[in-house]
Structures are given as C-alpha cells and as structure tokens.
Design a protein around this motif. Structure first.
Motif, short mmCIF file in Angstrom:
data_model
loop_
_atom_site.label_atom_id
_atom_site.label_comp_id
_atom_site.label_asym_id
_atom_site.label_seq_id
_atom_site.Cartn_x
_atom_site.Cartn_y
_atom_site.Cartn_z
N GLY A 158 0.46 -1.42 -0.20
CA GLY A 158 -0.18 0.12 -0.20
C GLY A 158 1.07 1.35 0.50
N ASP A 159 0.15 2.11 -0.08
CA ASP A 159 0.57 3.26 -0.04
C ASP A 159 0.53 4.68 0.18
N GLU A 160 0.35 5.36 0.88
CA GLU A 160 -0.42 6.23 1.71
C GLU A 160 0.52 7.68 1.79
N GLY A 161 1.60 7.28 1.10
CA GLY A 161 2.22 8.76 0.53
C GLY A 161 3.42 8.46 0.68
N LEU A 162 4.76 8.54 1.90
CA LEU A 162 5.76 8.34 2.52
C LEU A 162 5.24 8.97 3.39
N ALA A 163 5.11 7.93 3.25
CA ALA A 163 5.13 7.47 4.70
C ALA A 163 3.63 7.83 4.60
N ASN A 164 3.49 7.01 5.04
CA ASN A 164 2.33 7.07 6.26
C ASN A 164 2.27 7.21 7.25
N ASP A 165 1.06 6.02 7.86
CA ASP A 165 1.21 6.29 8.94
C ASP A 165 1.37 5.46 9.75
N ALA A 166 2.50 5.54 10.82
CA ALA A 166 2.96 3.86 11.33
C ALA A 166 3.04 3.81 12.36
N SER A 167 1.63 3.57 12.08
CA SER A 167 1.35 2.62 13.59
C SER A 167 0.43 0.76 12.79
N LYS A 168 0.61 0.84 11.72
CA LYS A 168 1.26 -0.48 11.22
C LYS A 168 1.83 -1.43 11.30
N SER B 176 4.07 23.84 5.05
CA SER B 176 3.30 23.95 5.81
C SER B 176 2.76 24.08 6.94
N THR B 177 1.61 24.28 7.87
CA THR B 177 1.63 24.24 9.16
C THR B 177 0.49 23.89 9.82
N TYR B 178 -0.93 23.86 9.68
CA TYR B 178 -2.21 22.95 9.77
C TYR B 178 -3.03 23.32 8.28
N VAL B 179 -3.12 22.51 8.02
CA VAL B 179 -4.20 22.23 6.61
C VAL B 179 -4.85 20.82 6.94
N CYS B 180 -5.84 20.74 6.53
CA CYS B 180 -7.21 19.60 6.49
C CYS B 180 -6.38 19.04 5.68
N ARG B 181 -6.03 17.48 5.53
CA ARG B 181 -5.56 16.64 4.44
C ARG B 181 -5.33 15.42 5.36
N HIS B 182 -5.11 14.74 4.16
CA HIS B 182 -4.63 13.05 4.17
C HIS B 182 -2.98 13.65 4.57
N ARG B 183 -2.77 12.56 4.97
CA ARG B 183 -1.17 12.25 4.67
C ARG B 183 -0.49 12.33 3.38
N SER C 109 -5.45 11.16 -1.44
CA SER C 109 -6.86 11.13 -1.33
C SER C 109 -7.84 10.45 -0.31
N THR C 110 -6.88 9.35 0.25
CA THR C 110 -7.90 8.46 1.38
C THR C 110 -6.40 7.99 2.27
N GLY C 111 -7.00 7.88 2.93
CA GLY C 111 -6.03 6.98 4.59
C GLY C 111 -6.43 8.16 5.62
N LYS C 112 -5.29 7.93 6.61
CA LYS C 112 -5.74 8.73 7.23
C LYS C 112 -4.74 9.93 7.66
N ILE C 113 -5.37 10.85 8.34
CA ILE C 113 -5.25 12.41 8.40
C ILE C 113 -4.00 12.66 8.84
N SER C 114 -3.02 13.56 8.43
CA SER C 114 -1.96 14.09 8.57
C SER C 114 -1.73 14.92 9.88
N GLU C 115 -0.97 14.38 10.46
CA GLU C 115 -0.81 15.39 11.95
C GLU C 115 -0.62 16.72 11.58
N HIS C 116 -0.44 17.24 10.72
CA HIS C 116 -0.55 19.01 9.83
C HIS C 116 -1.89 19.17 9.39
N ALA C 117 -3.04 18.15 10.05
CA ALA C 117 -4.39 18.81 10.13
C ALA C 117 -4.73 18.27 11.89
N HIS C 118 -3.96 18.36 12.45
CA HIS C 118 -4.07 18.25 13.81
C HIS C 118 -3.57 19.42 14.65
N GLY C 119 -2.49 20.22 13.70
CA GLY C 119 -1.86 20.73 14.51
C GLY C 119 -0.17 21.17 15.00
#
Length: 287
Positions: free
Chosen positions: A54-64, A192-199, A203-213
């Motif tokens: 799978g690819d959430e963009g690089l790196a995606n969430d590391a809780s897998k 980039s600082t705060y922005v509402c987007r996925h990692r 287009s899908t996947g977990k929410i970026s840490e940017h989206a939490h501030g």
C-alpha cells in the motif's frame, strides 16, 4: 506367481554377471499415453498472489504492523492483507474527533512560549470536519526574537514551543558553528503548518498530523547575511552547509517525535517534516 517371476528375473541378473544398481534416485515413470499421445500431467496448485504494498504517500502512518505503533506523519506503510472479495465494502475510514486540550497545560505552554520570546495570537477553535481541527490554535509570527516564521502559521502551542526551543538550543548554535560566530538565523521558511488533508496529500488514508496542528514543514533557513540554506538531499554533501543540515536534522529528534528529511522519501526531498504526535512509551521516529 509374482514371487516366481521375481525369482526368475533375479536369477537372470546373477547369471549374466550384471550388478544391481546402487542406491540412487528412483526412476521416474514415463507418462501414460492415450491414443499414442502422452497424457498431460496435472498442474501443481498455484500460490495465491501476494497483495502489493500500500502507499499512503511516504510515508504514511506508522501504526501498521510493520512499523512501531503510532509511527508518525507521512511514513511509508504496507498492507500485506489480500484485497477484499469482489463486491465487498471497503473498510470505513476512521475519523478521530478534534482532541480537547487541557486548559492548564495550554496555559503553561503559552507562558513558556512568551518567556522564550515567540510572538503569536490566540485563535478560535478550528473544526473543519473529517477529524481536522485544533482545539486551542495559535497564529505564530515570530519563533524567537529576530527569527520570523515565514509565512506565519497556525498550530498547537506545543508544536510552536518545540519549534522555538529547537531553534534556540540547536539550530542557531549549529549555524554559528558552521558559518561563523556572528551568524544569525533570521527566518524559518515554512512549507506547511495547519492544513486539513490526508497524509502526504493522498485522497484516502489517515489524517495528516498537519490536520491536527501537530506538524510544521521547514523548507529553508534565512541568515542575516542574506544567505538561504535550502533543505535538499545532502547525505553526500561534504560542505559546511551539508554538515549544518545534517546537524539540525539529527538534533530535531530531541525536540520532536517525528523527523523526516530528504533522505526519508520522495515526498520530503525539499523540506524537513517535524511533528509532536504522541506515541506509546515515548517512541520517536527520525529519518
């Protein structure tokens, strides 16, 4: 009858002086024929195809499973599970609501941020839906006295305090060591600082840490003499500029829980990703 035939064959071997074969591979029987043509042998069962990474963009969430729990923003992840059967519904996306921050911890953070010399403005609560938002955001203009955040950005106080402390205690001294005792950092240019987007903008996947501030991306450092230190791949750069970038990247992991630099993946070739995601047992991910 079979015993008699066997004895006759054995006697024939002994009389002709032939020797029995030594131990070895058992001869393979010739395939049976049907109408003068060999009968096809049955094909062995094929192994199931392994699912592609799978690819959430690089790196995606590391809780897998292949990565430590809660591994942070934009880390690559794999999913070795086979795809769902045709017609089955895709798993629903997990939406984490905007986390309410402790009023006491927030007040303590603001006091520390003022003491270190940051300039900022408190802002109204952000809730953009889909899990995006900050309970108690601030608009940061200046990280330290004389060190701007360009352009200014929204983030949690905790993120701003980590950025200010790292700049004061690690990045500024590294710049003086690399480029001379009078060197001053005058700005951190952020991508980039705060922005509402996925990692990684997926287009899908977990929410970026940017989206939490929780995150900030640093694209370059501005120095008082007009020099700009641009973040780019520098693992093989033997200059003082390369040494400076590697030093600030390594030191950032003392202040942030995730640090991704140009060596981590293609998505971070031109900036440092820094975030303060909380993980179990104080785990940090630095690449």
């Amino acid at each position: 009858m079979r015993h008699a035939v066997g004895m006759i064959l054995l006697s024939s071997v002994i009389l002709t002086g032939a020797t029995l074969p030594k131990k070895g591979p058992v001869p393979v029987a010739k395939p049976a024929t049907l109408g003068g043509q060999p009968t096809p042998m049955p094909r062995p069962p094929s192994k199931p195809a392994k699912a592609r990474d799978g690819d959430e963009g690089l790196a995606n969430d590391a809780s897998k499973a292949e990565s430590p729990p809660g591994k942070g923003e934009d880390l690559p992840q794999k999913d070795d599970a086979l795809p769902p059967p045709p017609g089955s519904a895709a798993p629903a996306e997990v939406i984490v609501p905007v986390k309410t921050e402790s009023a006491e911890e927030y007040a303590s953070c603001l006091a520390a941020l003022r003491k270190i010399g940051s300039r900022f403005t408190e802002a109204a609560r952000i809730d953009d839906g889909s899990g995006c938002g900050i309970d108690k955001p601030i608009e940061v203009e200046t990280i330290l006295p004389g060190v701007a955040l360009s352009p200014g950005g929204r983030m949690r106080c905790r993120t701003a305090l980590a950025l200010a402390t790292w700049t004061k205690e690690a990045a500024a001294p590294a710049a003086r060591t690399a480029f001379g005792p009078d060197t001053r950092i005058t700005a951190l240019n952020q991508a980039s600082t705060y922005v509402c987007r996925h990692r990684n903008g997926a287009s899908t996947g977990k929410i970026s840490e940017h989206a939490h501030g929780n995150a900030v991306d640093i694209a370059s450092f501005e120095l008082a003499d007009g020099k700009t230190i641009v973040i780019q791949p520098r693992d093989e750069d033997g200059t003082l500029t390369g040494a400076f970038q590697r030093a600030v990247t390594a030191s950032a992991c003392l202040y942030f829980t995730t640090v991704l630099d140009p060596g981590s993946d293609e998505a971070h070739e031109m900036h440092l990703h820094l975030d303060v995601i909380e993980r179990e047992n104080g785990y940090r991910y630095c690449r």
